[in-house]
Design an enzyme around this catalytic site. Structure first.
Site, short mmCIF file in Angstrom:
data_model
loop_
_atom_site.label_atom_id
_atom_site.label_comp_id
_atom_site.label_asym_id
_atom_site.label_seq_id
_atom_site.Cartn_x
_atom_site.Cartn_y
_atom_site.Cartn_z
N LYS A 78 29.70 -53.18 5.82
CA LYS A 78 29.49 -53.64 4.60
C LYS A 78 29.27 -52.38 3.59
CE LYS A 78 26.55 -56.57 1.61
NZ LYS A 78 25.42 -57.73 1.79
N SER A 153 25.49 -61.92 -0.34
CA SER A 153 26.56 -60.96 -0.67
C SER A 153 27.55 -60.31 0.38
CB SER A 153 25.71 -59.89 -1.30
OG SER A 153 24.88 -59.22 -0.20
N SER A 177 21.64 -62.95 2.57
CA SER A 177 23.01 -62.43 2.47
C SER A 177 23.78 -62.18 3.91
CB SER A 177 23.02 -61.22 1.61
OG SER A 177 22.78 -61.37 0.39
#
Length: 489
Positions: A78, A153, A177
């Site tokens: 990420k 996210s 997330s």
């Protein structure tokens, strides 16, 4: 060569050990797969092909250890996890050109485990969002339906795994997330106990809530990945010294006698009927496996969203002060003096959602409002934590939906912050209490995956994996594939 992109980590490991393939072959096949599917998924912000192939070649020279299940396995990262000499943007314009000079602790562990990082994954800007639509760079699409959001996210982290671009990725979870995008994409996502995985080198959103965790297609793969990234880190003051067990050990499918709680609040108003039905069926599956499943109450969980957006936004307003246009990242050219550098760089560099949360947090911390908002939120957070503690006196695990809905349409909720915020209502309390939570595939509604959330006691991820593995073995949801991965229309 056989299709490598739909194989589990376990399967790839045996191919590597038997020398049917080597790490370089697998890495090249991974980049071929990403290039072939990226137009449909839009999961990656940056690909680091040259670096990845160098790591793979060095690994082939060293040889793949039979005892290291992760050696030679490609992994996606990420884009809020700092990677040395690889662009790290947090999906924000303000960090569009930031190449760090050091690695996050989890990256050190990734390299120690002989994993091969292949690139940086798209996300909501600074991890603020639930759909990966606040990214400055692109909008990632759901692996099951390109008209739907992948969740957020960590949307890029989930969609890339579900689409078979990579077998494992790292995400971060501040209020759901990892779990919500795992649920939306029909894969396994684990948010470990706060302190289990070092946050050093994770670009901070809300420091008392953020936690890094793995996303994979199977439970055992997830356990193997968590083994690699867990452990104490002296660089992180909130890192725990509690020993790390082998999470992949003891996955037998036998959970007879386990006591599981199902909070009535998790199946209340706002939970789609198809989601509720899948969770009640999951509870019946656990009963059939010999576990006890009983209804309980978590009365203060309904305040979780309000508490979270005060605490998280307050911490964000403090953490994001470092992005000022002076030391790194975007700097506005439209300036006359130093104040202009600060104000214009931040005004032009941050997106709307980030600005909204900075303003909300600054207000909550301001003189005259601190006691009414931030302090009160902290008190209610304690009540939420106590609710969990009370249930865990009598139960091993808590289950419920990961999200009240299946994946919604791209553009459907992005202009309605309240609806977006409420979509995290089932995951947020876990972060506020610092507990571990995971999402596993538990069925379908409207043709889209439904995630079952499993919540454990602090530092008891092992019991969660045992229960998740038993459910996985008793059902076939994890074998279902989106069309992009060879599933049927």
């Amino acid at each position: 060569m056989t299709k490598l992109y739909d194989k589990s980590i376990e399967e790839l490991h045996s191919l590597l050990v038997s020398k049917e393939i080597n790490a370089t072959d697998l890495t090249k096949a991974t980049f071929d797969r990403i290039k072939e599917t990226e137009d449909q998924v839009d999961a990656f912000i940056t690909l680091s092909e040259e670096q990845a192939l160098n790591v793979a070649k060095a690994l082939d020279l060293k040889g793949i250890s039979e005892n290291n299940a992760l050696a030679g396995i490609p992994i996606g990262i990420k884009d809020n996890i700092v990677t040395k000499d690889i662009l790290t943007t947090a999906a924000s314009k303000i960090l569009y050109n930031f190449e760090p000079i050091y690695d996050a602790t989890v990256m050190d562990k990734v390299y120690q485990a002989d994993l091969i990082p292949v690139g940086k994954l798209n996300m909501d800007e600074f991890a603020m969002g639930g759909s990966t639509e606040t990214s400055y760079f692109k909008k990632t699409k759901n692996a099951w339906d390109g008209t739907k959001v992948p969740g957020g996210s960590s949307g890029g982290s989930a969609a890339s795994v579900a689409a078979g671009q990579i077998p494992v990725s790292l995400g971060s979870d501040t209020g759901g997330s990892i779990r919500q995008p795992a649920s939306f994409n029909g894969i396994v996502g684990m948010k470990p106990t706060y302190g289990r995985v070092s946050r050093f080198g994770l670009i901070a959103f809300a420091s008392s809530l953020d936690q890094i965790g793995p996303l994979t297609r199977t439970v055992k793969d997830n356990a193997l990945a968590l083994n690699a990234i867990s452990g104490y880190d002296e660089k992180d003051g909130t890192s725990s010294g509690i020993s790390v067990p082998d999470f992949a050990e003891g996955l037998t499918g036998d959970i007879k006698g386990m006591k599981i709680a199902l909070p009535k609040e998790y199946l209340g108003e706002g939970v789609q009927p198809g989601v509720k039905e899948a969770i009640l069926k999951a509870a019946d599956t656990y009963r059939a496996l010999g576990a006890t499943v009983e209804e309980v109450s978590l009365p203060h969980s309904k305040y979780g969203v309000a508490v979270y957006y005060i605490i998280a936004s307050s911490e964000a307003s403090s953490n994001l002060q470092r992005f000022d246009g002076i030391r790194y990242g975007y700097r506005s050219e439209n300036v006359k003096d130093l104040e202009d550098v600060y104000v214009n760089s931040r005004s032009e560099g941050f997106g709307d959602e980030v600005k909204r949360r900075i303003m909300l947090g600054t207000f909550s911390l301001s003189a005259g409002y601190y006691d009414a908002y931030f302090k009160k939120a902290g008190q209610v957070r304690t009540l939420i934590r106590e609710d969990f503690a009370k249930v865990f006196e009598n139960y091993d695990l808590i289950i419920g939906p990961s999200s009240p809905t299946v994946a919604f349409g791209l553009g459907e909720n992005i202009n309605d912050p309240i609806t977006m915020y409420m979509s995290d209502i089932l995951t947020i309390p876990v972060n506020l209490a610092g507990l571990p939570g995971m999402s596993i595939p538990a069925g379908f509604s409207e043709g889209l995956p439904v995630g079952l959330q499993i919540i454990g006691k602090a530092f008891d991820e092992q019991t969660m994996y045992k229960a998740a593995y038993a459910f996985e073995q008793a059902t076939d949801f994890h074998t279902k594939k989106p069309v992009i991965l060879g599933g049927k229309d």
